[in-house]
Design a protein around this motif. Sequence first.
Motif, PDB file in Angstrom:
ATOM      1  N   TYR A   1       0.769  -1.116   0.101  1.00 28.61           N
ATOM      2  CA  TYR A   1      -0.104  -0.138   0.003  1.00 28.61           C
ATOM      3  C   TYR A   1       0.705   1.182  -0.001  1.00 28.61           C
ATOM      4  N   GLY A   2       0.158   2.272   0.093  1.00 29.28           N
ATOM      5  CA  GLY A   2       0.971   3.318  -0.527  1.00 29.28           C
ATOM      6  C   GLY A   2       2.047   4.085   0.638  1.00 29.28           C
TER       7      GLY A   2
ATOM      8  N   VAL B   1       0.081   6.009  -8.425  1.00 35.44           N
ATOM      9  CA  VAL B   1      -0.022   4.330  -8.160  1.00 35.44           C
ATOM     10  C   VAL B   1       1.149   3.754  -8.794  1.00 35.44           C
ATOM     11  N   ARG B   2       1.231   3.763 -10.049  1.00 36.20           N
ATOM     12  CA  ARG B   2       2.205   3.264 -10.927  1.00 36.20           C
ATOM     13  C   ARG B   2       3.684   3.653 -10.314  1.00 36.20           C
ATOM     14  N   ARG B   3       3.688   4.853 -10.097  1.00 37.20           N
ATOM     15  CA  ARG B   3       5.388   5.403  -9.473  1.00 37.20           C
ATOM     16  C   ARG B   3       5.431   4.629  -8.187  1.00 37.20           C
ATOM     17  N   ASP B   4       4.503   4.595  -7.342  1.00 38.16           N
ATOM     18  CA  ASP B   4       4.901   4.274  -5.870  1.00 38.16           C
ATOM     19  C   ASP B   4       4.847   2.821  -5.717  1.00 38.16           C
TER      20      ASP B   4
ATOM     21  N   ALA C   1       7.784   0.605  -4.421  1.00 37.01           N
ATOM     22  CA  ALA C   1       7.800  -0.422  -3.371  1.00 37.01           C
ATOM     23  C   ALA C   1       8.256  -1.859  -3.797  1.00 37.01           C
ATOM     24  N   LYS C   2       8.144  -2.106  -5.005  1.00 44.23           N
ATOM     25  CA  LYS C   2       8.362  -3.541  -5.520  1.00 44.23           C
ATOM     26  C   LYS C   2       9.678  -3.548  -5.931  1.00 44.23           C
ATOM     27  N   GLY C   3      10.422  -2.707  -5.909  1.00 38.75           N
ATOM     28  CA  GLY C   3      11.946  -2.238  -6.396  1.00 38.75           C
ATOM     29  C   GLY C   3      11.799  -2.358  -7.935  1.00 38.75           C
ATOM     30  N   GLY C   4      11.026  -1.641  -8.427  1.00 39.92           N
ATOM     31  CA  GLY C   4      10.838  -1.390  -9.983  1.00 39.92           C
ATOM     32  C   GLY C   4      10.035  -2.510 -10.513  1.00 39.92           C
TER      33      GLY C   4
END
Length: 252
Positions: free
Chosen positions: A107-108, A242-245, A249-252
Amino acid sequence: LLLALAGCAGPLPSAGPGLPRVGLAAKEVRQTVSLEEAPWRSVGLVATAVGGRCTGAVIGPRTVLTAAHCLLDPRSARMLQPEAVAFVIGLSPDSAGERRGVASFIYGPGFVARPGPMPDPDAPPDADWAVLTLDAEAPELPPGLALPLATALVRPGTPVALGGYQADRPRVLIADLACTTLGYGRDASGRLMLRHSCSATGGSSGGPLLLRQADGRWVVAGVGSMAVRGEAGGWAVPAATVRRDAAAAKGG
């Protein structure tokens, strides 16, 4: 403006005069949509073990986009464990739909809330998104359901639609098909939220703000997050955020 989370956590209120009209137009504009047609076949119910009911959208074979506040225990405002969350697709008056367990979620960054749940004024408003990863033991969702996320901010005045499993029709997917984006709001730290005119009530939280492109394909322009009491419409986390964050969060 006084903002409130668009009531997804806790027991659903019964339909009737006492139903909170959070973000709901004075004149009914919502209508039933077909679960057999795009983009609504990609929209389902996000349910929690503590009685929370929100909406989510399929964005991958095993991934679902919703709002972070949909995953809260309303009493403590703490995040539930993944096993306390489920995604149900195909729910209708005639069908219980297909239920998928949740293996994990992200999540954000910086998202927190207060019991109720209510927004925390110190939290970044655009952190109210979550991506659920569905249980790997269940079959993948059918091909072609995944909705892409918009890659850029959507212009004000763009026609959009917002639907969900809402408190007054909890087993029927209903949507406002004739609303628009109104513009953007920025908090003191510069974070953007997308304002829209879509009519909705409790249960619509986490629902996708949907945009139809010129080629007929649908994309997610934002994630339903907050509503304005006393008037139609609300606020969404932009899909571009959302796409950016999520990528970070998932390391790219």
